[in-house]
Scaffold this motif. Structure first.
Motif, PDB file in Angstrom:
ATOM      1  N   ASN A 228       0.828  -1.208   0.000  1.00 46.20           N
ATOM      2  CA  ASN A 228       0.000   0.000   0.000  1.00 46.20           C
ATOM      3  C   ASN A 228       0.861   1.255   0.000  1.00 46.20           C
ATOM      4  N   LEU A 229       1.954   1.231   0.746  1.00 45.15           N
ATOM      5  CA  LEU A 229       2.867   2.383   0.768  1.00 45.15           C
ATOM      6  C   LEU A 229       3.485   2.583  -0.609  1.00 45.15           C
ATOM      7  N   ARG A 230       3.928   1.512  -1.235  1.00 44.87           N
ATOM      8  CA  ARG A 230       4.534   1.622  -2.571  1.00 44.87           C
ATOM      9  C   ARG A 230       3.549   2.247  -3.561  1.00 44.87           C
ATOM     10  N   THR A 231       2.300   1.799  -3.512  1.00 51.20           N
ATOM     11  CA  THR A 231       1.263   2.342  -4.395  1.00 51.20           C
ATOM     12  C   THR A 231       1.054   3.828  -4.135  1.00 51.20           C
ATOM     13  N   ALA A 232       0.953   4.210  -2.867  1.00 49.12           N
ATOM     14  CA  ALA A 232       0.737   5.618  -2.500  1.00 49.12           C
ATOM     15  C   ALA A 232       1.941   6.477  -2.891  1.00 49.12           C
ATOM     16  N   ARG A 233       3.139   5.956  -2.671  1.00 47.59           N
ATOM     17  CA  ARG A 233       4.360   6.702  -3.013  1.00 47.59           C
ATOM     18  C   ARG A 233       4.438   6.951  -4.513  1.00 47.59           C
ATOM     19  N   LYS A 234       4.161   5.924  -5.295  1.00 45.58           N
ATOM     20  CA  LYS A 234       4.218   6.084  -6.753  1.00 45.58           C
ATOM     21  C   LYS A 234       3.117   7.024  -7.247  1.00 45.58           C
ATOM     22  N   ALA A 235       1.930   6.949  -6.634  1.00 43.22           N
ATOM     23  CA  ALA A 235       0.837   7.853  -7.012  1.00 43.22           C
ATOM     24  C   ALA A 235       1.200   9.298  -6.706  1.00 43.22           C
TER      25      ALA A 235
ATOM     26  N   LEU B  75      10.986  10.222  -0.792  1.00 42.90           N
ATOM     27  CA  LEU B  75      10.089  10.010   0.338  1.00 42.90           C
ATOM     28  C   LEU B  75      10.874   9.961   1.636  1.00 42.90           C
ATOM     29  N   ALA B  76      11.996   9.273   1.625  1.00 41.80           N
ATOM     30  CA  ALA B  76      12.840   9.192   2.822  1.00 41.80           C
ATOM     31  C   ALA B  76      13.307  10.582   3.241  1.00 41.80           C
ATOM     32  N   GLU B  77      13.751  11.360   2.284  1.00 39.04           N
ATOM     33  CA  GLU B  77      14.231  12.713   2.579  1.00 39.04           C
ATOM     34  C   GLU B  77      13.115  13.571   3.173  1.00 39.04           C
ATOM     35  N   LEU B  78      11.955  13.567   2.542  1.00 35.92           N
ATOM     36  CA  LEU B  78      10.846  14.419   2.987  1.00 35.92           C
ATOM     37  C   LEU B  78      10.244  13.969   4.316  1.00 35.92           C
TER      38      LEU B  78
ATOM     39  N   THR C 181      15.134   2.428   5.314  1.00 36.11           N
ATOM     40  CA  THR C 181      13.919   2.211   6.098  1.00 36.11           C
ATOM     41  C   THR C 181      12.707   2.105   5.185  1.00 36.11           C
ATOM     42  N   ILE C 182      12.617   3.005   4.202  1.00 35.09           N
ATOM     43  CA  ILE C 182      11.508   2.961   3.248  1.00 35.09           C
ATOM     44  C   ILE C 182      11.553   1.650   2.469  1.00 35.09           C
ATOM     45  N   GLN C 183      12.738   1.249   2.044  1.00 32.96           N
ATOM     46  CA  GLN C 183      12.889  -0.007   1.302  1.00 32.96           C
ATOM     47  C   GLN C 183      12.408  -1.193   2.131  1.00 32.96           C
TER      48      GLN C 183
ATOM     49  N   ALA D 288       9.113  -3.638   1.535  1.00 31.03           N
ATOM     50  CA  ALA D 288       9.350  -5.073   1.370  1.00 31.03           C
ATOM     51  C   ALA D 288       8.643  -5.894   2.449  1.00 31.03           C
ATOM     52  N   GLY D 289       8.062  -5.210   3.441  1.00 30.57           N
ATOM     53  CA  GLY D 289       7.376  -5.913   4.518  1.00 30.57           C
ATOM     54  C   GLY D 289       8.319  -6.604   5.481  1.00 30.57           C
TER      55      GLY D 289
END
Length: 79
Positions: free
Chosen positions: A20-27, A35-38, A45-47, A51-52
């Protein structure tokens, strides 16, 4: 006595959150690095979240949610 590495626990819910995070990030048009920077997190951590592979503190989820501008439900809910 040698140290044992901790047992890896697979929690399907973490994979759902990561997807869900990957989908939201790409959207939102963001890379993992941006995303990590902001959100003031390490890119790794984001990776790992996507990856769960790690559990997520609610404070971390809040920071991410503010950047990608989505609801908690969209990150936490099943697809």
């Amino acid at each position: 006595m040698p140290r044992r590495s901790p047992k890896k626990i697979f929690d399907p819910w973490l994979k759902v959150v990561g997807d869900n995070l990957r989908t939201a990030r790409k959207a939102a048009g963001l890379t993992q690095e941006k995303l990590a920077e902001l959100s003031d997190l390490a890119p790794r951590t984001i990776q790992k979240i996507e990856a769960g592979r790690i559990t997520i503190l609610i404070t971390t989820l809040r920071r991410i949610r503010k950047v990608v501008r989505c609801s908690y439900n969209s990150l936490l809910g099943d697809k």
